[in-house]
Motif scaffolding. Sequence first.
Motif, PDB file in Angstrom:
ATOM      1  N   VAL A  50      -7.536  23.094  82.763  1.00 29.23           N
ATOM      2  CA  VAL A  50      -7.330  23.725  81.466  1.00 29.23           C
ATOM      3  C   VAL A  50      -6.061  24.571  81.531  1.00 29.23           C
ATOM      4  O   VAL A  50      -5.579  24.906  82.611  1.00 29.23           O
ATOM      5  N   ILE A  51      -5.547  24.905  80.359  1.00 24.43           N
ATOM      6  CA  ILE A  51      -4.403  25.796  80.245  1.00 24.43           C
ATOM      7  C   ILE A  51      -4.829  26.959  79.362  1.00 24.43           C
ATOM      8  O   ILE A  51      -5.193  26.765  78.195  1.00 24.43           O
ATOM      9  N   ILE A  52      -4.774  28.147  79.909  1.00 25.30           N
ATOM     10  CA  ILE A  52      -5.065  29.353  79.132  1.00 25.30           C
ATOM     11  C   ILE A  52      -3.739  29.869  78.600  1.00 25.30           C
ATOM     12  O   ILE A  52      -2.765  29.975  79.344  1.00 25.30           O
ATOM     13  N   ASP A  53      -3.691  30.175  77.318  1.00 25.38           N
ATOM     14  CA  ASP A  53      -2.506  30.800  76.725  1.00 25.38           C
ATOM     15  C   ASP A  53      -2.915  32.191  76.279  1.00 25.38           C
ATOM     16  O   ASP A  53      -3.533  32.370  75.234  1.00 25.38           O
ATOM     17  N   ARG A  54      -2.601  33.170  77.088  1.00 23.77           N
ATOM     18  CA  ARG A  54      -2.980  34.553  76.803  1.00 23.77           C
ATOM     19  C   ARG A  54      -2.295  35.081  75.542  1.00 23.77           C
ATOM     20  O   ARG A  54      -2.818  35.959  74.885  1.00 23.77           O
ATOM     21  N   SER A  55      -1.131  34.526  75.202  1.00 22.76           N
ATOM     22  CA  SER A  55      -0.407  35.011  74.026  1.00 22.76           C
ATOM     23  C   SER A  55      -1.058  34.576  72.715  1.00 22.76           C
ATOM     24  O   SER A  55      -0.875  35.232  71.695  1.00 22.76           O
ATOM     25  N   THR A  56      -1.814  33.485  72.725  1.00 23.71           N
ATOM     26  CA  THR A  56      -2.498  33.045  71.501  1.00 23.71           C
ATOM     27  C   THR A  56      -4.001  33.273  71.566  1.00 23.71           C
ATOM     28  O   THR A  56      -4.686  33.144  70.553  1.00 23.71           O
ATOM     29  N   GLY A  57      -4.519  33.561  72.752  1.00 29.87           N
ATOM     30  CA  GLY A  57      -5.963  33.727  72.900  1.00 29.87           C
ATOM     31  C   GLY A  57      -6.702  32.399  72.876  1.00 29.87           C
ATOM     32  O   GLY A  57      -7.879  32.355  72.531  1.00 29.87           O
ATOM     33  N   LEU A  58      -5.993  31.316  73.250  1.00 28.61           N
ATOM     34  CA  LEU A  58      -6.598  29.988  73.233  1.00 28.61           C
ATOM     35  C   LEU A  58      -6.647  29.393  74.633  1.00 28.61           C
ATOM     36  O   LEU A  58      -5.780  29.662  75.462  1.00 28.61           O
ATOM     37  N   MET A  59      -7.645  28.567  74.871  1.00 25.30           N
ATOM     38  CA  MET A  59      -7.732  27.762  76.076  1.00 25.30           C
ATOM     39  C   MET A  59      -7.657  26.307  75.639  1.00 25.30           C
ATOM     40  O   MET A  59      -8.377  25.888  74.739  1.00 25.30           O
ATOM     41  N   TRP A  60      -6.769  25.548  76.270  1.00 24.63           N
ATOM     42  CA  TRP A  60      -6.538  24.150  75.933  1.00 24.63           C
ATOM     43  C   TRP A  60      -6.991  23.239  77.058  1.00 24.63           C
ATOM     44  O   TRP A  60      -6.868  23.585  78.240  1.00 24.63           O
ATOM     45  N   GLN A  61      -7.426  22.079  76.700  1.00 21.81           N
ATOM     46  CA  GLN A  61      -7.633  21.009  77.661  1.00 21.81           C
ATOM     47  C   GLN A  61      -6.235  20.616  78.149  1.00 21.81           C
ATOM     48  O   GLN A  61      -5.315  20.456  77.348  1.00 21.81           O
ATOM     49  N   LYS A  62      -6.041  20.490  79.460  1.00 20.14           N
ATOM     50  CA  LYS A  62      -4.720  20.132  79.972  1.00 20.14           C
ATOM     51  C   LYS A  62      -4.357  18.708  79.569  1.00 20.14           C
ATOM     52  O   LYS A  62      -3.226  18.426  79.198  1.00 20.14           O
ATOM     53  N   TRP A  92     -15.852  23.744  72.773  1.00 23.99           N
ATOM     54  CA  TRP A  92     -14.579  23.079  72.505  1.00 23.99           C
ATOM     55  C   TRP A  92     -14.572  22.556  71.084  1.00 23.99           C
ATOM     56  O   TRP A  92     -15.617  22.246  70.518  1.00 23.99           O
ATOM     57  N   ARG A  93     -13.390  22.443  70.492  1.00 21.38           N
ATOM     58  CA  ARG A  93     -13.254  21.924  69.127  1.00 21.38           C
ATOM     59  C   ARG A  93     -11.914  21.233  68.977  1.00 21.38           C
ATOM     60  O   ARG A  93     -11.050  21.326  69.859  1.00 21.38           O
ATOM     61  N   VAL A  94     -11.751  20.524  67.874  1.00 21.57           N
ATOM     62  CA  VAL A  94     -10.476  19.897  67.529  1.00 21.57           C
ATOM     63  C   VAL A  94      -9.569  21.005  66.983  1.00 21.57           C
ATOM     64  O   VAL A  94     -10.011  21.803  66.151  1.00 21.57           O
ATOM     65  N   PRO A  95      -8.328  21.096  67.441  1.00 24.40           N
ATOM     66  CA  PRO A  95      -7.451  22.182  66.974  1.00 24.40           C
ATOM     67  C   PRO A  95      -7.018  22.016  65.522  1.00 24.40           C
ATOM     68  O   PRO A  95      -7.016  20.913  64.978  1.00 24.40           O
ATOM     69  N   THR A  96      -6.616  23.119  64.926  1.00 21.00           N
ATOM     70  CA  THR A  96      -6.017  23.094  63.592  1.00 21.00           C
ATOM     71  C   THR A  96      -4.524  22.782  63.739  1.00 21.00           C
ATOM     72  O   THR A  96      -3.962  22.857  64.838  1.00 21.00           O
ATOM     73  N   MET A  97      -3.876  22.466  62.639  1.00 21.33           N
ATOM     74  CA  MET A  97      -2.427  22.241  62.663  1.00 21.33           C
ATOM     75  C   MET A  97      -1.705  23.497  63.134  1.00 21.33           C
ATOM     76  O   MET A  97      -0.737  23.429  63.878  1.00 21.33           O
ATOM     77  N   GLU A  98      -2.179  24.663  62.691  1.00 16.20           N
ATOM     78  CA  GLU A  98      -1.539  25.912  63.100  1.00 16.20           C
ATOM     79  C   GLU A  98      -1.625  26.098  64.617  1.00 16.20           C
ATOM     80  O   GLU A  98      -0.668  26.531  65.253  1.00 16.20           O
ATOM     81  N   GLU A  99      -2.781  25.739  65.185  1.00 13.31           N
ATOM     82  CA  GLU A  99      -2.924  25.856  66.636  1.00 13.31           C
ATOM     83  C   GLU A  99      -2.013  24.875  67.363  1.00 13.31           C
ATOM     84  O   GLU A  99      -1.388  25.230  68.363  1.00 13.31           O
ATOM     85  N   LEU A 100      -1.922  23.644  66.866  1.00 12.31           N
ATOM     86  CA  LEU A 100      -0.989  22.686  67.467  1.00 12.31           C
ATOM     87  C   LEU A 100       0.440  23.195  67.375  1.00 12.31           C
ATOM     88  O   LEU A 100       1.230  23.023  68.309  1.00 12.31           O
ATOM     89  N   ALA A 101       0.779  23.841  66.258  1.00 14.90           N
ATOM     90  CA  ALA A 101       2.144  24.348  66.064  1.00 14.90           C
ATOM     91  C   ALA A 101       2.510  25.373  67.130  1.00 14.90           C
ATOM     92  O   ALA A 101       3.680  25.477  67.519  1.00 14.90           O
ATOM     93  N   ALA A 156      -8.507  19.043  73.191  1.00 16.17           N
ATOM     94  CA  ALA A 156      -9.484  20.041  72.760  1.00 16.17           C
ATOM     95  C   ALA A 156      -8.985  21.455  73.018  1.00 16.17           C
ATOM     96  O   ALA A 156      -8.178  21.704  73.915  1.00 16.17           O
ATOM     97  N   VAL A 157      -9.497  22.382  72.223  1.00 10.54           N
ATOM     98  CA  VAL A 157      -9.126  23.788  72.317  1.00 10.54           C
ATOM     99  C   VAL A 157     -10.377  24.649  72.119  1.00 10.54           C
ATOM    100  O   VAL A 157     -11.376  24.178  71.557  1.00 10.54           O
ATOM    101  N   ARG A 158     -10.308  25.863  72.572  1.00  9.18           N
ATOM    102  CA  ARG A 158     -11.372  26.834  72.317  1.00  9.18           C
ATOM    103  C   ARG A 158     -10.754  28.222  72.316  1.00  9.18           C
ATOM    104  O   ARG A 158      -9.682  28.430  72.879  1.00  9.18           O
ATOM    105  N   ASN A 159     -11.432  29.151  71.680  1.00 10.13           N
ATOM    106  CA  ASN A 159     -10.985  30.535  71.716  1.00 10.13           C
ATOM    107  C   ASN A 159     -11.401  31.158  73.037  1.00 10.13           C
ATOM    108  O   ASN A 159     -12.497  30.858  73.543  1.00 10.13           O
ATOM    109  N   LEU A 160     -10.541  31.999  73.580  1.00 11.17           N
ATOM    110  CA  LEU A 160     -10.905  32.730  74.796  1.00 11.17           C
ATOM    111  C   LEU A 160     -11.970  33.753  74.452  1.00 11.17           C
ATOM    112  O   LEU A 160     -11.892  34.414  73.417  1.00 11.17           O
ATOM    113  N   GLN A 161     -12.918  33.890  75.321  1.00 12.57           N
ATOM    114  CA  GLN A 161     -13.951  34.906  75.146  1.00 12.57           C
ATOM    115  C   GLN A 161     -13.513  36.149  75.912  1.00 12.57           C
ATOM    116  O   GLN A 161     -13.095  36.055  77.053  1.00 12.57           O
ATOM    117  N   HIS A 162     -13.640  37.293  75.293  1.00 16.52           N
ATOM    118  CA  HIS A 162     -13.244  38.533  75.987  1.00 16.52           C
ATOM    119  C   HIS A 162     -14.458  39.269  76.470  1.00 16.52           C
ATOM    120  O   HIS A 162     -15.489  39.253  75.965  1.00 16.52           O
TER     121      HIS A 162
END
Length: 162
Positions: A50-62, A92-101, A156-162
């Motif tokens: 997986v790839i965690i993006d701390r700047s967006t708060g998202l975790m992506w499937q690599k 996990w869920r299908v990302p939105t266009m904004e998330e892909l952007a 796939a993407v998911r929101n990071l849990q804090h």
Amino acid sequence: TAEYLAKFLRDNGLNHPGAAHPQYQPMLIAPLIGTFVHEYEPRNLEGADVIIDRSTGLMWQKGCSEGGNAAPKAAEYVAELNRKRFAGLSDWRVPTMEELATLMEPVANYRAGFVSEVFDHCLGMGSADTSVNQETWGLNVLDGVFTTGKRLATRAVRNLQH
């Protein structure tokens, strides 16, 4: 619409190359070089990359699904990831266009197109959003173009849990 997406990219300091193949019209927008900086953290969780993006708060499937997934297939693909608890998680869920952007890079690289090389290569990634014709909106990473189509893979993407 192209106008909404261009505004979203500008307002969030995101990138877009602005060039496009004629078949992708009307999704042409001017080139944007944003100020957004990713904080990518590649991880392996329970045998899954997986790839965690701390700047967006998202975790992506690599990686991504094989072949094209229209909206129903994308939902099935993500449901299967959740059933199998990919990376030990089931939200996990299908990302939105904004998330892909948010994945767009200002310059293409040989391995992954206009997406960071931390990700595995996918020709195109579909979103959860559909056009008025019920075609899946997605991102063609080789051209950096937002388009509709039926042959887009799913990352796939998911929101990071804090």
